[in-house]
Design a protein around this motif. Sequence first.
Motif, PDB file in Angstrom:
ATOM      1  N   ARG A  45     -15.171   5.989  20.702  1.00  0.00           N
ATOM      2  CA  ARG A  45     -13.880   6.789  20.583  1.00  0.00           C
ATOM      3  C   ARG A  45     -14.384   8.222  20.785  1.00  0.00           C
ATOM      4  O   ARG A  45     -15.680   8.479  20.694  1.00  0.00           O
ATOM      5  CB  ARG A  45     -13.483   6.871  19.003  1.00  0.00           C
ATOM      6  CG  ARG A  45     -12.855   5.530  18.415  1.00  0.00           C
ATOM      7  CD  ARG A  45     -11.653   5.148  19.036  1.00  0.00           C
ATOM      8  NE  ARG A  45     -10.669   6.273  18.712  1.00  0.00           N
ATOM      9  CZ  ARG A  45      -9.703   6.025  17.486  1.00  0.00           C
ATOM     10  NH1 ARG A  45     -10.092   4.918  16.558  1.00  0.00           N
ATOM     11  NH2 ARG A  45      -8.960   6.980  17.145  1.00  0.00           N
ATOM     12  N   LEU A  47     -14.227  12.502  20.317  1.00  0.00           N
ATOM     13  CA  LEU A  47     -13.830  13.612  19.505  1.00  0.00           C
ATOM     14  C   LEU A  47     -13.851  14.877  20.130  1.00  0.00           C
ATOM     15  O   LEU A  47     -14.923  15.115  20.783  1.00  0.00           O
ATOM     16  CB  LEU A  47     -14.601  13.691  18.001  1.00  0.00           C
ATOM     17  CG  LEU A  47     -14.306  15.041  17.274  1.00  0.00           C
ATOM     18  CD1 LEU A  47     -13.087  14.603  16.627  1.00  0.00           C
ATOM     19  CD2 LEU A  47     -15.367  15.033  16.251  1.00  0.00           C
ATOM     20  N   ALA A  89     -15.345  13.808  12.376  1.00  0.00           N
ATOM     21  CA  ALA A  89     -14.674  12.516  12.990  1.00  0.00           C
ATOM     22  C   ALA A  89     -14.056  11.909  11.585  1.00  0.00           C
ATOM     23  O   ALA A  89     -13.025  11.112  11.980  1.00  0.00           O
ATOM     24  CB  ALA A  89     -15.954  11.681  13.512  1.00  0.00           C
ATOM     25  N   LEU A  93     -10.636  12.135  13.374  1.00  0.00           N
ATOM     26  CA  LEU A  93     -10.616  11.214  14.461  1.00  0.00           C
ATOM     27  C   LEU A  93      -9.396  10.720  14.998  1.00  0.00           C
ATOM     28  O   LEU A  93      -8.951  10.403  15.933  1.00  0.00           O
ATOM     29  CB  LEU A  93     -11.940  10.121  14.368  1.00  0.00           C
ATOM     30  CG  LEU A  93     -12.206   9.475  15.734  1.00  0.00           C
ATOM     31  CD1 LEU A  93     -12.572  10.456  16.608  1.00  0.00           C
ATOM     32  CD2 LEU A  93     -13.371   8.216  15.429  1.00  0.00           C
ATOM     33  N   SER A  94      -8.840  10.185  13.751  1.00  0.00           N
ATOM     34  CA  SER A  94      -7.545   9.447  14.267  1.00  0.00           C
ATOM     35  C   SER A  94      -6.220  10.503  14.354  1.00  0.00           C
ATOM     36  O   SER A  94      -5.399  10.138  15.028  1.00  0.00           O
ATOM     37  CB  SER A  94      -7.236   8.664  12.755  1.00  0.00           C
ATOM     38  OG  SER A  94      -6.867   9.402  11.788  1.00  0.00           O
ATOM     39  N   GLN A  96      -6.602  14.270  15.581  1.00  0.00           N
ATOM     40  CA  GLN A  96      -7.414  15.556  15.779  1.00  0.00           C
ATOM     41  C   GLN A  96      -6.269  16.951  15.539  1.00  0.00           C
ATOM     42  O   GLN A  96      -6.812  17.838  15.391  1.00  0.00           O
ATOM     43  CB  GLN A  96      -7.913  15.311  17.007  1.00  0.00           C
ATOM     44  CG  GLN A  96      -8.971  14.261  17.285  1.00  0.00           C
ATOM     45  CD  GLN A  96      -9.731  14.204  18.327  1.00  0.00           C
ATOM     46  OE1 GLN A  96     -10.029  15.315  18.994  1.00  0.00           O
ATOM     47  NE2 GLN A  96     -10.128  13.079  18.741  1.00  0.00           N
TER      48      GLN A  96
END
Length: 373
Positions: A45, A47, A89, A93-94, A96
């Motif tokens: 993932r 960020l 994060a 993170l999911s 932002q």
Amino acid sequence: MFGYRVPAPDEAMLISGGKSSRANTPFRVVTGHGAFVMPIFRKVRFLTLALCEAEVEEVCVTKQGIALNVRAVIAFKVGNDDESIVNAARRFLSDQDQMSVLTGRIFAGHLRSIVGSMTVEEIVTERQKLALEVLDGSKEEMAKIGLSVDSLQIQSIDDMKLGYIAAMAAPHNAAIQREAQIAQARANQAAAEAEQESKRRQAEYARQTAIVQAQYKAEIDRAQAEAAQAGPLAQAQAQREVIAAQTELAQREAALRQQQLVAEVIKPAEAEAERVRLLAEADAAKMKIQAEAAASHNRVALDRMMIDQLPQIVKEAARGLSGANVNILNGADGLGEIAAGLVGQGMSILDSVRKGISATSPALDAPGERADS
């Protein structure tokens, strides 16, 4: 290469599914370089580490109980260290975008708190102080969620038409307007003085220019007049010189003509007059001799008398020639010739007298003849 991933310069790559090198860290953080990610067994993932912005508009009550509408702008981002990236994060993170929402709420609370401890005058005149206090109050809380604030700007402070800020600014506005009017008056006065000085200088320059132009014109007129007179003056001078030369020539010609007249007319006339006088004297002498001869009837005595008169006759002839213009060309010989001529002239005169006596007095010859015989 298959399975090799590289994050963007403003991103952090989070690799989960394996053991992390740090304790209590559910994923591995990679920034600035790539890493090999095993497919299926690992998950990646990203960020964002880019600068973000959050706007705050909050109604705050001041220490005086006056409500103010305060607008501010916060520039923030995820921290550069791994701890901040992990904290951010875990929270954003999911989703932002929630970073800006949460940051705005945090700063709104701290803004209300700081504004409540200040007066309107302090808030209006010391905006930087307000911003620094808000930053200091939110710094620890922002660090917990992995965010760092780059700047906080107070964009506007509004009393929502209560007129407090306007009233507070009225004396300053009046003073500013008064100072502005004074400054404008001074500026106008300075401008007027500058304009007058400029006009004076222009007039002075015009006067000096006119004087110089008049001087130049006078010099040009004088030069032109001198140039115009130069020709006539030179011609007049030349004419004067010509007239003087002609006058001198005329004088010389007159003198020469006078000398010629003297030589050609007067001297010959004087000589002729002298000759006539001598002849007259000779005639008179002849008559005298004739008379004496007639009285004495003595030829011998007559001849002796004529001989005795001969020197006097020659002397008179020479005296008559003394005033004549006679040029002697041969020196002493020429002078002897003149003397001989005078004697000959005297003898001629004596012979003429004798002949005249003989012609007029034939009787005188008889006694002589008799005497000679």
